[in-house]
Design a protein around this motif. Structure first.
Motif, PDB file in Angstrom:
ATOM      1  N   GLY A   6      -6.518   5.250  -0.440  1.00  0.00           N
ATOM      2  CA  GLY A   6      -5.298   5.851   0.078  1.00  0.00           C
ATOM      3  C   GLY A   6      -4.889   5.465   1.479  1.00  0.00           C
ATOM      4  O   GLY A   6      -4.065   6.163   2.083  1.00  0.00           O
ATOM      5  N   VAL A   7      -5.418   4.365   2.005  1.00  0.00           N
ATOM      6  CA  VAL A   7      -5.021   3.997   3.368  1.00  0.00           C
ATOM      7  C   VAL A   7      -4.186   2.722   3.453  1.00  0.00           C
ATOM      8  O   VAL A   7      -3.421   2.554   4.402  1.00  0.00           O
ATOM      9  CB  VAL A   7      -6.218   3.899   4.334  1.00  0.00           C
ATOM     10  N   CYS A   8      -4.332   1.810   2.484  1.00  0.00           N
ATOM     11  CA  CYS A   8      -3.588   0.548   2.620  1.00  0.00           C
ATOM     12  C   CYS A   8      -2.146   0.694   2.150  1.00  0.00           C
ATOM     13  O   CYS A   8      -1.285  -0.075   2.560  1.00  0.00           O
ATOM     14  CB  CYS A   8      -4.296  -0.591   1.891  1.00  0.00           C
ATOM     15  N   LEU A   9      -1.891   1.676   1.302  1.00  0.00           N
ATOM     16  CA  LEU A   9      -0.554   1.951   0.761  1.00  0.00           C
ATOM     17  C   LEU A   9      -0.020   0.792  -0.060  1.00  0.00           C
ATOM     18  O   LEU A   9       1.189   0.631  -0.232  1.00  0.00           O
ATOM     19  CB  LEU A   9       0.434   2.323   1.886  1.00  0.00           C
ATOM     20  N   GLY A  10      -0.929  -0.034  -0.568  1.00  0.00           N
ATOM     21  CA  GLY A  10      -0.528  -1.200  -1.333  1.00  0.00           C
ATOM     22  C   GLY A  10      -0.195  -0.904  -2.777  1.00  0.00           C
ATOM     23  O   GLY A  10       0.513  -1.665  -3.422  1.00  0.00           O
ATOM     24  N   ALA A  12       1.556   1.514  -4.147  1.00  0.00           N
ATOM     25  CA  ALA A  12       2.641   2.480  -4.283  1.00  0.00           C
ATOM     26  C   ALA A  12       3.487   2.198  -5.524  1.00  0.00           C
ATOM     27  O   ALA A  12       3.901   1.070  -5.761  1.00  0.00           O
ATOM     28  CB  ALA A  12       3.517   2.444  -3.038  1.00  0.00           C
ATOM     29  N   PRO A  14       7.033   3.572  -7.480  1.00  0.00           N
ATOM     30  CA  PRO A  14       8.220   4.387  -7.161  1.00  0.00           C
ATOM     31  C   PRO A  14       8.317   5.620  -8.048  1.00  0.00           C
ATOM     32  O   PRO A  14       8.111   5.546  -9.267  1.00  0.00           O
ATOM     33  CB  PRO A  14       9.378   3.420  -7.427  1.00  0.00           C
ATOM     34  N   GLY A  18      12.535   9.652  -6.113  1.00  0.00           N
ATOM     35  CA  GLY A  18      12.510   9.094  -4.761  1.00  0.00           C
ATOM     36  C   GLY A  18      11.119   9.091  -4.169  1.00  0.00           C
ATOM     37  O   GLY A  18      10.262   9.897  -4.526  1.00  0.00           O
ATOM     38  N   GLY A  19      10.903   8.169  -3.244  1.00  0.00           N
ATOM     39  CA  GLY A  19       9.598   8.047  -2.619  1.00  0.00           C
ATOM     40  C   GLY A  19       8.617   7.314  -3.523  1.00  0.00           C
ATOM     41  O   GLY A  19       8.988   6.777  -4.575  1.00  0.00           O
ATOM     42  N   PHE A  20       7.361   7.318  -3.095  1.00  0.00           N
ATOM     43  CA  PHE A  20       6.354   6.560  -3.818  1.00  0.00           C
ATOM     44  C   PHE A  20       5.116   7.416  -4.065  1.00  0.00           C
ATOM     45  O   PHE A  20       4.804   8.312  -3.286  1.00  0.00           O
ATOM     46  CB  PHE A  20       5.941   5.319  -3.020  1.00  0.00           C
ATOM     47  N   ARG A  25      -4.672   7.383  -5.441  1.00  0.00           N
ATOM     48  CA  ARG A  25      -4.962   8.786  -5.102  1.00  0.00           C
ATOM     49  C   ARG A  25      -4.236   9.778  -5.994  1.00  0.00           C
ATOM     50  O   ARG A  25      -4.802  10.795  -6.391  1.00  0.00           O
ATOM     51  CB  ARG A  25      -4.616   9.070  -3.634  1.00  0.00           C
ATOM     52  N   GLY A  39      11.830   0.500 -11.346  1.00  0.00           N
ATOM     53  CA  GLY A  39      11.506   0.078  -9.983  1.00  0.00           C
ATOM     54  C   GLY A  39      10.175  -0.637  -9.867  1.00  0.00           C
ATOM     55  O   GLY A  39       9.821  -1.121  -8.796  1.00  0.00           O
ATOM     56  N   PRO A  41       7.554  -3.747 -10.543  1.00  0.00           N
ATOM     57  CA  PRO A  41       7.781  -5.187 -10.620  1.00  0.00           C
ATOM     58  C   PRO A  41       7.701  -5.713 -12.066  1.00  0.00           C
ATOM     59  O   PRO A  41       6.972  -5.160 -12.858  1.00  0.00           O
ATOM     60  CB  PRO A  41       6.655  -5.787  -9.783  1.00  0.00           C
TER      61      PRO A  41
ATOM     62  N   GLY B  41      -3.050   1.105  10.559  1.00  0.00           N
ATOM     63  CA  GLY B  41      -2.580   0.764   9.220  1.00  0.00           C
ATOM     64  C   GLY B  41      -3.691   0.474   8.243  1.00  0.00           C
ATOM     65  O   GLY B  41      -3.429   0.347   7.044  1.00  0.00           O
ATOM     66  N   GLY B  44      -5.604   4.665   7.676  1.00  0.00           N
ATOM     67  CA  GLY B  44      -4.779   5.839   7.451  1.00  0.00           C
ATOM     68  C   GLY B  44      -4.679   6.712   8.687  1.00  0.00           C
ATOM     69  O   GLY B  44      -4.486   6.227   9.804  1.00  0.00           O
ATOM     70  N   HIS B  72       9.633   6.080   4.121  1.00  0.00           N
ATOM     71  CA  HIS B  72       9.123   5.420   2.922  1.00  0.00           C
ATOM     72  C   HIS B  72       9.001   3.932   3.205  1.00  0.00           C
ATOM     73  O   HIS B  72       9.767   3.373   3.971  1.00  0.00           O
ATOM     74  CB  HIS B  72      10.059   5.628   1.732  1.00  0.00           C
ATOM     75  N   ARG B  78       3.712  -4.768  -2.754  1.00  0.00           N
ATOM     76  CA  ARG B  78       3.601  -4.687  -1.304  1.00  0.00           C
ATOM     77  C   ARG B  78       2.482  -5.555  -0.743  1.00  0.00           C
ATOM     78  O   ARG B  78       2.437  -5.793   0.470  1.00  0.00           O
ATOM     79  CB  ARG B  78       3.302  -3.241  -0.897  1.00  0.00           C
ATOM     80  N   ILE B  79       1.526  -5.907  -1.587  1.00  0.00           N
ATOM     81  CA  ILE B  79       0.382  -6.685  -1.106  1.00  0.00           C
ATOM     82  C   ILE B  79       0.105  -7.841  -2.053  1.00  0.00           C
ATOM     83  O   ILE B  79       0.529  -7.825  -3.212  1.00  0.00           O
ATOM     84  CB  ILE B  79      -0.885  -5.817  -0.959  1.00  0.00           C
ATOM     85  N   ILE B  90       4.144  -3.458   3.868  1.00  0.00           N
ATOM     86  CA  ILE B  90       4.236  -2.028   3.571  1.00  0.00           C
ATOM     87  C   ILE B  90       5.494  -1.446   4.207  1.00  0.00           C
ATOM     88  O   ILE B  90       6.187  -0.640   3.603  1.00  0.00           O
ATOM     89  CB  ILE B  90       2.993  -1.271   4.123  1.00  0.00           C
ATOM     90  N   ARG B 221       6.985 -16.551 -12.249  1.00  0.00           N
ATOM     91  CA  ARG B 221       8.255 -15.820 -12.119  1.00  0.00           C
ATOM     92  C   ARG B 221       9.255 -16.552 -11.232  1.00  0.00           C
ATOM     93  O   ARG B 221      10.401 -16.113 -11.088  1.00  0.00           O
ATOM     94  CB  ARG B 221       8.001 -14.425 -11.524  1.00  0.00           C
ATOM     95  N   TYR B 287     -10.865  -2.525   3.878  1.00  0.00           N
ATOM     96  CA  TYR B 287     -10.477  -2.430   2.471  1.00  0.00           C
ATOM     97  C   TYR B 287     -11.605  -2.918   1.569  1.00  0.00           C
ATOM     98  O   TYR B 287     -11.807  -2.398   0.480  1.00  0.00           O
ATOM     99  CB  TYR B 287      -9.215  -3.255   2.204  1.00  0.00           C
TER     100      TYR B 287
END
Lengths: 41, 314
Positions: A6-10, A12, A14, A18-20, A25, A39, A41, B41, B44, B72, B78-79, B90, B221, B287
């Motif tokens: 839950g720290v890299c936020l990679g 996420a 949608p 709204g929001g992610f 987590r 939303g 990929p 980052g 957290g 947001h 994102r990665i 991010i 793609r 990570y």
């Protein structure tokens, strides 16, 4: 998914309202209606 | 300028620890528990890891960059993996300064050294954020994120234009009396010039480097991997770049340096200290191994005096 706690936020995904959500987590299993499938990929 | 002078004021704050090595370090006026922090980052708000690690084993940690309002991030992906590293875009997703001060900080154990990271799209917003976090006794220092490589506005544009950077640092400096570090972008021609600007405008130290601007392409793609197209490359791939820049900045300024970029072991951390850094931050390695930074911090405590962690810079 880079970290898995839950720290890299990679990881996420949608949310339909709204929001992610973090798959690591808040998931990995979701109610189908929670996710904005278009939303992803 | 001699390396020893660059590191001036950086050594232990008196009183040797049990092992004969005093691991305490003062970075830009911030009393750290040792020389090893975690990078903004990548850790957290600390609360995610606190159930599994004793965060007081770290020298300190830099929290995720904050904006005045919750924010947001970018849509996925994102990665992406890269050779010896990763790309991320991010875009400063965060809970906002109010939730940070009222919910995240109070949830951390006493004794954890916390630095707040400030982000904004204009200098006044950075300054307002710096003033807000300065009101909290748990914030030991502030790091200005002048280098995020993947947001549409703010961040890197400040870190790439010396005049904008000067305005940003001066504006934030007027807003806070707390120790102030500026995290610099490597995406510049002459990093030392940017560090000199920070020193001239009253920064207490500089952190370098942030991620290297990069992209990756999905051939199947026929489009970029990241939704943002551009991202930041981090991890061991950028460590030699980071070392080079820390060394260059150490020759150019007398304010202390916090070195960051691809640190995965105690030996990597020592390389940065030898190049003139006073302390280091562990980022992407968290990570792969959430205990990495604590492990490196432990190594800094047990290294014999006169070698490695207490050696003089090159």
């Amino acid at each position: 998914m880079a970290c898995g706690f839950g720290v890299c936020l990679g990881c996420a995904a949608p949310r339909s309202h709204g929001g992610f959500a973090l798959v690591c987590r808040q998931g990995p299993v979701f109610e189908a209606g929670e996710i904005d499938w278009a939303g992803l990929p | 300028m001699g390396g020893a002078a660059v590191r001036g004021g950086a050594s232990g704050a008196g009183g040797a620890a049990a092992g004969g090595v005093d691991e305490r370090v003062v970075l830009a006026g911030i009393p750290l528990r040792n020389a090893v922090l975690t990078a903004s980052g990548t850790f957290g708000y600390g609360t995610e890891l606190a159930p599994f690690l004793d965060l007081r084993e770290l020298g300190g940690f830099v929290a995720k960059s904050l904006t005045l309002e919750p924010r947001h991030g970018n849509p996925p992906p994102r990665i992406a993996e890269a050779p010896a590293g990763m790309l991320n875009a991010i875009s400063i997703e965060n809970v906002g300064v109010k939730a940070f001060l009222e919910e995240k900080l109070p949830a951390l154990p006493e004794g954890v050294v916390v630095l707040a990271s400030a982000f904004g799209t204009e200098p006044g917003l950075y300054a307002e954020l710096a003033a807000r976090v300065s009101s909290h006794p748990r914030v030991a220092g502030i790091e200005i994120n002048a280098s995020c490589p993947h947001v549409k506005a703010g961040g890197i544009e400040f870190g790439q234009d010396p005049r904008l950077l000067a305005e940003l640092v001066a504006t934030v400096r007027r807003a806070t009396a707390r120790p102030l570090l500026v995290k610099l972008s490597p995406n510049v021609t002459r990093i030392a010039d940017m560090a000199r600007v920070c020193e001239a405008e009253g920064a207490d130290g500089v952190t370098l480097i942030n991620a290297v601007q990069a992209m990756e392409v999905d051939v199947e793609r026929r489009r970029p991997v990241l939704s943002n197209i551009l991202g930041g490359l981090s991890g061991p791939a950028i460590r030699p770049i980071a070392l080079r820049m820390v060394w260059q900045v150490a020759q150019a300024v007398s304010i202390p340096i916090c070195g960051v970029g691809g640190i995965g072991s105690a030996e990597d951390a020592v390389k940065f200290l030898l190049c003139g850094a006073t302390a280091v931050q562990v980022g992407t390695q968290n990570y792969l191994d959430p205990t990495a930074a604590v492990g490196i911090a432990r190594a800094s405590r047990t290294t014999p005096a006169g070698t490695a962690f207490s050696a003089s810079p090159i």
